[in-house]
Each structure stands twice: as structure tokens, then as C-alpha cells.
Scaffold this motif. Structure first.
Motif, short mmCIF file in Angstrom:
data_model
loop_
_atom_site.label_atom_id
_atom_site.label_comp_id
_atom_site.label_asym_id
_atom_site.label_seq_id
_atom_site.Cartn_x
_atom_site.Cartn_y
_atom_site.Cartn_z
N VAL A 186 33.89 32.02 43.15
CA VAL A 186 33.57 30.72 43.72
C VAL A 186 33.11 30.95 45.16
CG1 VAL A 186 34.49 28.50 44.47
CG2 VAL A 186 35.18 29.46 42.27
N SER A 229 29.48 26.90 44.39
CA SER A 229 28.90 27.55 43.21
C SER A 229 29.95 28.38 42.48
CB SER A 229 27.77 28.50 43.62
OG SER A 229 26.59 27.82 43.97
N PHE A 230 29.88 28.34 41.16
CA PHE A 230 30.71 29.20 40.32
C PHE A 230 29.80 30.22 39.65
CE2 PHE A 230 32.53 30.13 36.07
CZ PHE A 230 33.66 30.82 36.50
N SER A 269 34.63 36.65 37.92
CA SER A 269 34.20 35.29 38.25
C SER A 269 34.37 35.09 39.75
CB SER A 269 34.98 34.24 37.45
OG SER A 269 36.36 34.42 37.60
N HIS A 291 29.86 33.66 37.00
CA HIS A 291 30.62 34.58 36.15
C HIS A 291 29.73 35.73 35.71
CE1 HIS A 291 29.13 32.98 32.20
NE2 HIS A 291 28.96 31.89 32.94
#
Ligand SMILES: [Fe+2]
Length: 175
Positions: free
Chosen positions: A87, A106-107, A85, A109
């Protein structure tokens, strides 16, 4: 004027813990890695990127770091064997295989088994914090495996840079 009394951190009471003695005997303290290059330097990664290592966990095979890709740079095609993940902190970036563009906040994964090729066309490049589990396999343009990055690759990347430049190895990075 507020009549709320000033908050006094000295009066904070930690909650009761039934296993406090076991935690004291067998638990581990958390840690802090400050922003200075003394605590963790930018280590060059190819011609257009650098990695600032933040943690290495050899029990779980996981690492945390900040990836910096300079404008126009890319990270070769790779496949994940564990969950990742991220950021985004600065700039923007994406994968050629997907239609989204990650920007600050923004994230992202990424799931085991997926493969993709990272780029940053942003003049500012990109910086993002990544939490990486398991290995990352890198491939050349012919689809041949060229490298496997696991926790020990990341440790070697950090330690060999420190030793080559006479920098201290920060034990706080090793969980
Ligand atoms: Fe990836």
C-alpha cells in the motif's frame, strides 16, 4: 442532545471462545510497533533508499516493512518467489515493465515468478508498506543473479545496522 448513552469500553465483553484454554496455552499475542525511530529506525538501502523493518517471521519466511525510495531512485531488477502486496503511503512509484503508477492509497500485488524494476521519478520519492513472502532474487543488467533476499537477509539488514550504531534490537519485530 443525543439520548444515546456514552460508550463505555470497560463494558466490552469478548465473544465466547470454545478453545480459550488452548489459545491461552499455545496462542501468541499480537503486537505493536510505534512510529518512532527507537522502535524501528530507517536503515539505508543503497544510495537512494531506506527500509523501516516492521516484522520478521522466520516460520513462514515473510516480512513486513516500509520501503522509502528517494526521488529519482530505483530498486534493481528482481524476481519474486512468493506473493507480495503493498500500500503506497507517500509520493509515487512504478515498475518500468508496467504502465501503472502507484500513488498514496494505491494497492499493488505481485505474484511469484514475476520480475520487474522499481523506480520513483517523483520529486517527493515514495514510501510504501510491503508485505513480502518468500525470497526476492536480484539481477544485474546482464541478467546474472547477484543477491537473494529472504527473511534472514532482512533480519541481517536490520540487526547489523542496530549493532553498528549501538541501537537496541526490538524483539517486537520478531513474530
Ligand atoms: Fe517487486
Amino acid at each position: 442532545m443525543s439520548d444515546t448513552p456514552a460508550f463505555n469500553p470497560a463494558l466490552i465483553q469478548l465473544p465466547p471462545e470454545p478453545h480459550a484454554a488452548v489459545i491461552t496455552e499455545f496462542g501468541l499475542q499480537g503486537g505493536h510497533v510505534g512510529p518512532s525511530e527507537v522502535e524501528s529506525p530507517w536503515v539505508p538501502f543503497g544510495d537512494s533508499a531506506a527500509i523501516r523493518h516492521l516484522s520478521f517471521d522466520v516460520r513462514t519466511g515473510s516480512v513486513a516493512n516500509i520501503l522509502w525510495v528517494k526521488g529519482g531512485g530505483r530498486i534493481g531488477t528482481h524476481r519474486h518467489r512468493g506473493a507480495v502486496s503493498a500500500v503506497t503511503l507517500e509520493g509515487s512509484w512504478g515498475y518500468y515493465e508496467y504502465d501503472w503508477i502507484a500513488r498514496p492509497g494505491s494497492f499493488v500485488h505481485e505474484t511469484p515468478g514475476t520480475a520487474h524494476t522499481l523506480y520513483s521519478d517523483d520529486p517527493q520519492g515514495m514510501k510504501a508498506m510491503f508485505w513480502i513472502n518468500g525470497a526476492i532474487e536480484f539481477f544485474d543488467n546482464a541478467g546474472q543473479l547477484t543477491d537473494t533476499f529472504d527473511v534472514f537477509w532482512f533480519i541481517n539488514h536490520y540487526v547489523s545496522h542496530c549493532r553498528a550504531h549501538g541501537l537496541p534490537i526490538n524483539k517486537a519485530l520478531f513474530l
